[in-house]
Design a protein around this motif. Sequence first.
Motif, PDB file in Angstrom:
ATOM      1  N   GLU A  18       0.827  -1.207   0.000  1.00 39.04           N
ATOM      2  CA  GLU A  18       0.000   0.000   0.000  1.00 39.04           C
ATOM      3  C   GLU A  18       0.861   1.257   0.000  1.00 39.04           C
ATOM      4  O   GLU A  18       0.448   2.295  -0.512  1.00 39.04           O
ATOM      5  CB  GLU A  18      -0.920   0.000   1.212  1.00 39.04           C
ATOM      6  N   ASP A  30      -7.629  -8.397  -5.963  1.00 36.53           N
ATOM      7  CA  ASP A  30      -7.120  -9.068  -4.773  1.00 36.53           C
ATOM      8  C   ASP A  30      -6.056 -10.096  -5.129  1.00 36.53           C
ATOM      9  O   ASP A  30      -5.045 -10.239  -4.435  1.00 36.53           O
ATOM     10  CB  ASP A  30      -8.265  -9.741  -4.017  1.00 36.53           C
ATOM     11  N   GLU A  90     -17.799 -11.388   3.024  1.00 41.28           N
ATOM     12  CA  GLU A  90     -16.533 -10.659   3.063  1.00 41.28           C
ATOM     13  C   GLU A  90     -16.348  -9.812   1.807  1.00 41.28           C
ATOM     14  O   GLU A  90     -15.872  -8.686   1.861  1.00 41.28           O
ATOM     15  CB  GLU A  90     -15.366 -11.635   3.236  1.00 41.28           C
ATOM     16  N   VAL A  91     -16.721 -10.376   0.643  1.00 42.92           N
ATOM     17  CA  VAL A  91     -16.630  -9.614  -0.597  1.00 42.92           C
ATOM     18  C   VAL A  91     -17.614  -8.450  -0.577  1.00 42.92           C
ATOM     19  O   VAL A  91     -17.294  -7.334  -1.006  1.00 42.92           O
ATOM     20  CB  VAL A  91     -16.893 -10.530  -1.810  1.00 42.92           C
ATOM     21  N   GLY A 138     -22.391  -4.851   6.423  1.00 42.28           N
ATOM     22  CA  GLY A 138     -21.529  -6.019   6.294  1.00 42.28           C
ATOM     23  C   GLY A 138     -22.030  -7.191   7.090  1.00 42.28           C
ATOM     24  O   GLY A 138     -23.211  -7.311   7.434  1.00 42.28           O
ATOM     25  N   ARG A 141     -23.702  -4.967  -4.047  1.00 46.13           N
ATOM     26  CA  ARG A 141     -23.544  -6.155  -3.215  1.00 46.13           C
ATOM     27  C   ARG A 141     -24.474  -7.274  -3.652  1.00 46.13           C
ATOM     28  O   ARG A 141     -25.564  -7.038  -4.160  1.00 46.13           O
ATOM     29  CB  ARG A 141     -23.791  -5.798  -1.748  1.00 46.13           C
ATOM     30  N   LYS A 151     -18.488  -6.652   1.810  1.00 50.24           N
ATOM     31  CA  LYS A 151     -17.944  -5.544   2.607  1.00 50.24           C
ATOM     32  C   LYS A 151     -17.107  -4.590   1.770  1.00 50.24           C
ATOM     33  O   LYS A 151     -16.995  -3.410   2.085  1.00 50.24           O
ATOM     34  CB  LYS A 151     -17.069  -6.093   3.738  1.00 50.24           C
ATOM     35  N   THR A 152     -16.505  -5.116   0.698  1.00 55.77           N
ATOM     36  CA  THR A 152     -15.595  -4.299  -0.124  1.00 55.77           C
ATOM     37  C   THR A 152     -16.313  -3.618  -1.283  1.00 55.77           C
ATOM     38  O   THR A 152     -15.673  -2.895  -2.050  1.00 55.77           O
ATOM     39  CB  THR A 152     -14.467  -5.181  -0.692  1.00 55.77           C
ATOM     40  N   LEU A 153     -17.620  -3.850  -1.416  1.00 54.14           N
ATOM     41  CA  LEU A 153     -18.367  -3.314  -2.541  1.00 54.14           C
ATOM     42  C   LEU A 153     -19.301  -2.194  -2.111  1.00 54.14           C
ATOM     43  O   LEU A 153     -19.735  -2.142  -0.950  1.00 54.14           O
ATOM     44  CB  LEU A 153     -19.203  -4.422  -3.200  1.00 54.14           C
ATOM     45  N   LYS A 190     -13.619 -10.697  -7.716  1.00 51.44           N
ATOM     46  CA  LYS A 190     -13.423 -10.567  -6.279  1.00 51.44           C
ATOM     47  C   LYS A 190     -13.868 -11.843  -5.568  1.00 51.44           C
ATOM     48  O   LYS A 190     -13.220 -12.304  -4.619  1.00 51.44           O
ATOM     49  CB  LYS A 190     -14.182  -9.351  -5.743  1.00 51.44           C
TER      50      LYS A 190
END
Length: 646
Positions: free
Chosen positions: A318, A356, A548-549, A635, A558, A551-553, A484
């Motif tokens: 990062e 990822d 879990e995926v 989430g 979603r 949460k990142t969208l 993802k």
Amino acid sequence: MTLPDITRYDTLPKLLELHAAEHGGDIWLREKDLGIWNAYTWAEVARRVRHIALGLTGLGVSRGDVVALLGDNRPEWLMGEVAAHALGGMSLGIYRDALADEVAYLITYADVAVVFAEDEEQVDKLLQLEEKIPTVRHIVYSDPRGIRKYDDPRLVSLESLEEQGRARDAAAPSAYADMVAAGKGDDVAILCTTSGTTSHPKLAMLTGGALLRHCKAYLAMDPRGPDDEYVSVLQMPWIMEQIYAFGQAILSRMKVNFVEEPETMMADMREIGPTFVLFAPRVWEQIAADVRARMMDASALKRAMFHFGMALGLKALERGQRSALADFILFRALRDRLGFTRLKSAATGGAALGPDTFRFFLALGVPMRQLYGQTELLGAYTLHQAADVDFDTVGVPMEGVEIRIDDPDPNGLGEVVTRHPNMFTGYFGNAEETAKSFAEEGWMRTGDAGYFNDKGHLVVIDRIRDMAKTTQGDRFSPQYIENKLKFSPYVAEAVILGDGRESLAAIICIRFSIVSKWAEKQRIAFTTYTDLSAKPEVIALLRKEVEEVNKTLAAKQRVSRFLLLYKELDADDGELTRTRKVRRGVINERYGTIIDAMYQGAKVIDVDTTITFQDGTKQRIKTKLDVVELDTRAGTAATEAKRRAA
């Protein structure tokens, strides 16, 4: 390294003759057979190509004829293809796992005269077609095991073909040199199949000169030379394997290595220690999944070290850095185990690789680059530069490549349109489709949606026809979400639904090899793929992965519900292309009843169907599919709270 003058040596056979004369004793190819690496020098390959080409002329093959090749990646494939070019013919690679009907379509469409078939499996495929391939006059096989039982006048062993070539060479020593000299860079040399995501693949006509010029532009961005090692694992018909194993290898004298079997790929690659690799996204995903799966069997200490090292590596990534501590405790040994110790460059292409997965390998210290292109444009024409890698993009254009964005929206997103000097000359026997592909002044419509970011990198979102919108007007890219999901070691394939619907849903195929191992450790009894995918514990496992995926969208992207399909998606069933791209039209048609039931609120869907295996046997499947509902407003915490309240 100074590359040869490709204005003079403008075909692959001419370059082969040049290197055989100047570097004849150097090793060019290696093949592992029965555990032993067999080496082939430039002079030996040139001699065999000479005799194969002359042998083909004895079979009546002449300039303009099409020679097909069918089988695993082997030195004989490369020799047969270059031999076809030497006599002025065109080569057509056919995927080794293509079904008989697919093979028949390509052979008859291209009017193939001779087919190189590696072994009994491929010969069987051809012989069973009988009158469906009337154009085929000869079938040349290289592995004689199991062939003696056949009595078909079309069968010719590669050994006897080369013997005929030697005899013709002795009778007319200048014949081969005259054939090679007669070849021009503008001659069509390769018929390369397109992906065929919507119908039968088309055949892009590629000239030898265009291939070499484009490879030269590629090597300017990602150089290599005689000391570099490449392991050929992607199927030969794919355009990028033609670029790497043929064009770049003959131009730069990079060594090309062929593994013994696809199953031994990682072990064989570790023995070679390649400096360059090119894998399709599905291979990178499989490697990442295998690494995480192996950690399931590791001791508690090793699992802790793995997670600690990965966390350090990702945090350093990062910041645009590498973690020395993570390299010491984890990454150095892991790269060695995977055969990646000597890598200078690693590429992925053919489809989008999930961010990822990309991030995982960059943290590991693998010098990953994303490339982008199409068969019609000689494969890749954008690439990350070594010091400027951004896993959200596909890099910058190569020299001589022009890219524009047509009909952009307010955010700059539109259709990617491209042109460069080394494009295909059209589709074989299909002038109508050729005309449809081109815009004005030689620009080609890619059909992909993309835009340029602030750094000048091209960002490709998805196929325009696959870009979707919910009934609320929210746009989303199915491919982005699917990638993802596939970062999970438990997910082999995913199809995102929702176009014209009120929310997104997913059909997921479990990665059987890994989920079965997990189930065994949990002492969960199962029999088949269908049985395992229906287990409540497996459904709960995949629920956590999807959450879990989510949460990142963004909230509107979603997954609101999913189910685990009772079978794997299969290219043999037409559900995937041979390069593992989802055929969405086929999915929507074949599983339309299931999809409708999901959106109608069904909790359980009854399935009673029959599947046909590659060998023709059939199996009835009677099962129930549980539809898992998810809370997309937040989430996992919200989902768990809702479940507890219920």
